[in-house]
Design a protein around this motif. Structure first.
Motif, PDB file in Angstrom:
ATOM      1  N   ALA A 142      49.401  66.112   8.372  1.00 55.12           N
ATOM      2  CA  ALA A 142      47.949  65.878   8.261  1.00 55.12           C
ATOM      3  C   ALA A 142      47.672  64.554   7.568  1.00 55.12           C
ATOM      4  N   GLY A 143      48.512  64.218   6.604  1.00 51.01           N
ATOM      5  CA  GLY A 143      48.288  63.009   5.820  1.00 51.01           C
ATOM      6  C   GLY A 143      48.690  61.732   6.517  1.00 51.01           C
ATOM      7  N   SER A 144      49.532  61.842   7.548  1.00 45.91           N
ATOM      8  CA  SER A 144      50.021  60.602   8.160  1.00 45.91           C
ATOM      9  C   SER A 144      49.482  60.351   9.567  1.00 45.91           C
ATOM     10  N   GLU A 145      49.127  61.396  10.268  1.00 45.51           N
ATOM     11  CA  GLU A 145      48.799  61.219  11.691  1.00 45.51           C
ATOM     12  C   GLU A 145      47.332  60.944  11.983  1.00 45.51           C
ATOM     13  N   PHE A 146      46.478  61.195  11.014  1.00 49.09           N
ATOM     14  CA  PHE A 146      45.035  61.152  11.310  1.00 49.09           C
ATOM     15  C   PHE A 146      44.309  60.207  10.361  1.00 49.09           C
ATOM     16  N   ASN A 147      43.156  59.738  10.805  1.00 47.10           N
ATOM     17  CA  ASN A 147      42.319  58.976   9.873  1.00 47.10           C
ATOM     18  C   ASN A 147      40.917  59.566   9.755  1.00 47.10           C
ATOM     19  N   SER A 148      40.780  60.801  10.186  1.00 54.27           N
ATOM     20  CA  SER A 148      39.522  61.532  10.012  1.00 54.27           C
ATOM     21  C   SER A 148      39.864  63.015   9.885  1.00 54.27           C
ATOM     22  N   LEU A 149      39.259  63.691   8.914  1.00 49.05           N
ATOM     23  CA  LEU A 149      39.553  65.126   8.753  1.00 49.05           C
ATOM     24  C   LEU A 149      38.262  65.934   8.728  1.00 49.05           C
ATOM     25  N   THR A 150      38.366  67.135   9.248  1.00 51.12           N
ATOM     26  CA  THR A 150      37.242  68.082   9.281  1.00 51.12           C
ATOM     27  C   THR A 150      37.744  69.390   8.679  1.00 51.12           C
ATOM     28  N   ALA A 151      36.921  70.063   7.891  1.00 56.62           N
ATOM     29  CA  ALA A 151      37.330  71.388   7.406  1.00 56.62           C
ATOM     30  C   ALA A 151      37.157  72.383   8.550  1.00 56.62           C
ATOM     31  N   GLU A 152      38.206  73.105   8.891  1.00 53.53           N
ATOM     32  CA  GLU A 152      38.090  74.052  10.008  1.00 53.53           C
ATOM     33  C   GLU A 152      37.134  75.190   9.665  1.00 53.53           C
ATOM     34  N   ASN A 153      37.180  75.658   8.433  1.00 57.17           N
ATOM     35  CA  ASN A 153      36.344  76.802   8.044  1.00 57.17           C
ATOM     36  C   ASN A 153      35.639  76.662   6.697  1.00 57.17           C
ATOM     37  N   HIS A 154      36.173  75.825   5.804  1.00 56.54           N
ATOM     38  CA  HIS A 154      35.748  75.929   4.402  1.00 56.54           C
ATOM     39  C   HIS A 154      34.410  75.302   4.053  1.00 56.54           C
ATOM     40  N   MET A 155      33.769  74.637   5.018  1.00 57.59           N
ATOM     41  CA  MET A 155      32.415  74.137   4.716  1.00 57.59           C
ATOM     42  C   MET A 155      31.358  74.942   5.474  1.00 57.59           C
ATOM     43  N   LYS A 156      31.783  76.017   6.100  1.00 61.65           N
ATOM     44  CA  LYS A 156      30.824  76.883   6.792  1.00 61.65           C
ATOM     45  C   LYS A 156      30.113  77.774   5.771  1.00 61.65           C
ATOM     46  N   GLU A 205      38.742  69.800  -2.268  1.00 62.57           N
ATOM     47  CA  GLU A 205      40.182  69.521  -2.193  1.00 62.57           C
ATOM     48  C   GLU A 205      40.479  68.690  -0.937  1.00 62.57           C
ATOM     49  N   LEU A 206      39.844  69.087   0.141  1.00 60.93           N
ATOM     50  CA  LEU A 206      40.038  68.358   1.398  1.00 60.93           C
ATOM     51  C   LEU A 206      39.509  66.922   1.285  1.00 60.93           C
ATOM     52  N   VAL A 207      38.345  66.787   0.659  1.00 58.98           N
ATOM     53  CA  VAL A 207      37.754  65.452   0.498  1.00 58.98           C
ATOM     54  C   VAL A 207      38.679  64.573  -0.349  1.00 58.98           C
ATOM     55  N   ARG A 208      39.214  65.141  -1.431  1.00 55.42           N
ATOM     56  CA  ARG A 208      40.130  64.352  -2.283  1.00 55.42           C
ATOM     57  C   ARG A 208      41.372  63.927  -1.508  1.00 55.42           C
ATOM     58  N   PHE A 209      41.914  64.880  -0.745  1.00 52.31           N
ATOM     59  CA  PHE A 209      43.113  64.588   0.065  1.00 52.31           C
ATOM     60  C   PHE A 209      42.823  63.411   1.002  1.00 52.31           C
ATOM     61  N   ALA A 210      41.659  63.450   1.634  1.00 51.78           N
ATOM     62  CA  ALA A 210      41.292  62.397   2.590  1.00 51.78           C
ATOM     63  C   ALA A 210      41.020  61.078   1.863  1.00 51.78           C
ATOM     64  N   GLN A 211      40.276  61.148   0.781  1.00 53.52           N
ATOM     65  CA  GLN A 211      39.937  59.907   0.051  1.00 53.52           C
ATOM     66  C   GLN A 211      41.190  59.196  -0.457  1.00 53.52           C
ATOM     67  N   ASN A 212      42.164  59.984  -0.924  1.00 55.28           N
ATOM     68  CA  ASN A 212      43.404  59.375  -1.434  1.00 55.28           C
ATOM     69  C   ASN A 212      44.169  58.643  -0.349  1.00 55.28           C
ATOM     70  N   ARG A 213      43.853  58.966   0.897  1.00 55.91           N
ATOM     71  CA  ARG A 213      44.559  58.331   2.012  1.00 55.91           C
ATOM     72  C   ARG A 213      43.630  57.469   2.855  1.00 55.91           C
ATOM     73  N   ASN A 214      42.490  57.171   2.321  1.00 50.78           N
ATOM     74  CA  ASN A 214      41.543  56.308   3.039  1.00 50.78           C
ATOM     75  C   ASN A 214      41.068  56.867   4.364  1.00 50.78           C
ATOM     76  N   MET A 215      40.934  58.168   4.422  1.00 50.47           N
ATOM     77  CA  MET A 215      40.510  58.798   5.674  1.00 50.47           C
ATOM     78  C   MET A 215      39.028  59.134   5.617  1.00 50.47           C
ATOM     79  N   ARG A 216      38.434  59.206   6.776  1.00 49.43           N
ATOM     80  CA  ARG A 216      37.046  59.635   6.877  1.00 49.43           C
ATOM     81  C   ARG A 216      37.003  61.174   6.804  1.00 49.43           C
ATOM     82  N   VAL A 217      35.901  61.721   6.293  1.00 50.58           N
ATOM     83  CA  VAL A 217      35.724  63.179   6.364  1.00 50.58           C
ATOM     84  C   VAL A 217      34.496  63.470   7.216  1.00 50.58           C
ATOM     85  N   HIS A 218      34.663  64.411   8.139  1.00 49.72           N
ATOM     86  CA  HIS A 218      33.540  64.860   8.957  1.00 49.72           C
ATOM     87  C   HIS A 218      33.165  66.275   8.528  1.00 49.72           C
TER      88      HIS A 218
END
Ligand code: G3I
Length: 348
Positions: free
Chosen positions: A55-69, A87-100
């Motif tokens: 998850a940390g290496s292959e993508f540059n955008s992440l979405t919570a599958e269930n946890h923001m519902k 937690e998801l936002v921190r994971f993404a921010q630490n890797r310069n990823m966008r969060v949707h």
């Protein structure tokens, strides 16, 4: 003899090294001119190092599958639970990823207290507005875009009955207004599935966009979920993409997976023929996305990472399904490698 042995050992080591996807220097996301995302289960980020690594290496955008519902993020009228989302936002921010963000308003995964809510129209509006604005404000500046409303239309183009439709007149438009008030910079999407082959549903969504534009309702994008299968029609899918893009809104293929065993045949074997069919469908989807004008390309998001994590196996209980680009051990599948080769010409 000794040097031959050393040479062979070197070859074997190099072969094994190349088999580990973490050692591949170029990822699929690197050859694409738009963000490549995945929906994520933050619990798996904690529990499974392979998942976390992929998850940390292959993508540059992440979405919570269930946890923001609603059911997870707003479990009681007076309590929000942002722990897993944060937690998801921190994971993404630490890797310069966008969060949707997914999703503010849906008929499904609604909190029980919401289903039991009693009140007049004004009270319902206050309740939904508070939900939307508390969540959007919490993530202001951290979440680039939101699926504001999810799956509001039935196949015949009528409004899907739901607690929202039942209690709040014009709830879709109001939800967009409330989300925009909370974060004017967030890119706001209407997200839905299965418009292909369902012209009335497609038209209802296009009519809504037209109506919103006329009324200045702040909608920025359309999420096309793309839960498709090897049997889905390419032409129908391409038509949906063309018509959606013609609105001028941003386009997100928001929940992509390509089922290979849609009838859940227990004897199904994921052989080379099935893999080839799946690959051509993936190619067709990515190419259709590349036809969207560049300024409208929000990205493609696959619905989770490895085959073993797919909702088709869990939620739908289809054990012999292999819909994603990584296998159960998070190794890239042949479709991943060929997509990368075929799409290289679009290099940034
Ligand atoms: O978290 C609980 C866990 O505590 C409990 O032990 C377990 C027992 O069944 O359930 C767990 O919750 C499940 C959750 O997935 C997490 O695995 C829910 O029961 C299950 O309903 C839920 O399914 C999700 C489904 O939406 C609900 O409709 C899928 O993971 C999720 O992939 C799916 O996602 C939707 C999109 O949001 C909208 N578009 C369609 C897409 C696929 O259905």
């Amino acid at each position: 003899m000794k040097s031959l042995f050393t040479f062979l050992m070197l070859l074997v080591t190099q072969f094994l090294w190349a088999q580990n996807p973490a050692n591949l220097k170029v990822f699929l996301k690197d050859v694409l001119a738009f963000p490549l995302g995945a929906s994520i289960n933050p619990r798996l980020l904690d529990d499974n190092m392979n998942y976390r690594e992929r998850a940390g290496s292959e993508f540059n955008s992440l979405t919570a599958e269930n946890h923001m519902k609603m059911v997870n993020i707003h479990p009681a009228a007076d309590r929000f639970d942002f722990e897993k989302g944060d937690e998801l936002v921190r994971f993404a921010q630490n890797r310069n990823m966008r969060v949707h963000g997914h999703t503010l308003v849906w008929h499904n995964q609604v909190a029980t207290w919401m289903k039991d809510f009693k009140g007049d129209t004004q009270a319902w509006e206050m309740m939904l507005k508070n939900h939307i604005q508390t969540v959007v404000t919490h993530y202001q500046g951290k979440i680039a875009g939101w699926d504001v409303v999810n799956e509001s239309f039935l196949d015949d183009g009528t409004l899907r009955p739901s607690i929202w439709a039942d209690h709040i007149p014009d709830y879709i438009a109001k939800s967009f207004i409330w989300a925009h008030e909370a974060d004017p910079k967030a890119i706001l999407f209407y997200n839905d599935y299965g418009q292909d082959g369902k012209p009335k549903k497609m038209q209802a969504i296009l009519n809504m966009v037209q109506d919103f534009k006329m009324r200045n309702i702040p909608i920025d994008g359309l999420g096309l979920q793309m839960h498709i299968s090897v049997q889905s029609s390419n032409e129908a899918m391409e038509e949906v993409v063309r018509k959606s893009a013609a609105t001028g809104l941003k386009i997100h293929f928001s929940e992509l997976d390509v089922a290979v065993n849609p009838k859940n045949n227990p004897e199904f074997v994921y052989d080379d023929t099935a893999k080839d069919e799946q690959l051509s469908k993936y190619l067709c989807v990515f190419k259709a996305f590349q036809e969207v004008p560049v300024a409208q390309q929000y990205g493609i998001t696959t619905w989770n990472v490895g085959d073993g994590d797919s909702w088709l196996r869990g939620y739908f209980k289809r054990p012999k399904e292999y819909p994603l680009l990584f296998d159960e051990a998070y190794r890239p599948k042949s479709a991943y490698r060929i997509l990368m080769q075929s799409l290289k010409k679009y290099e940034k």
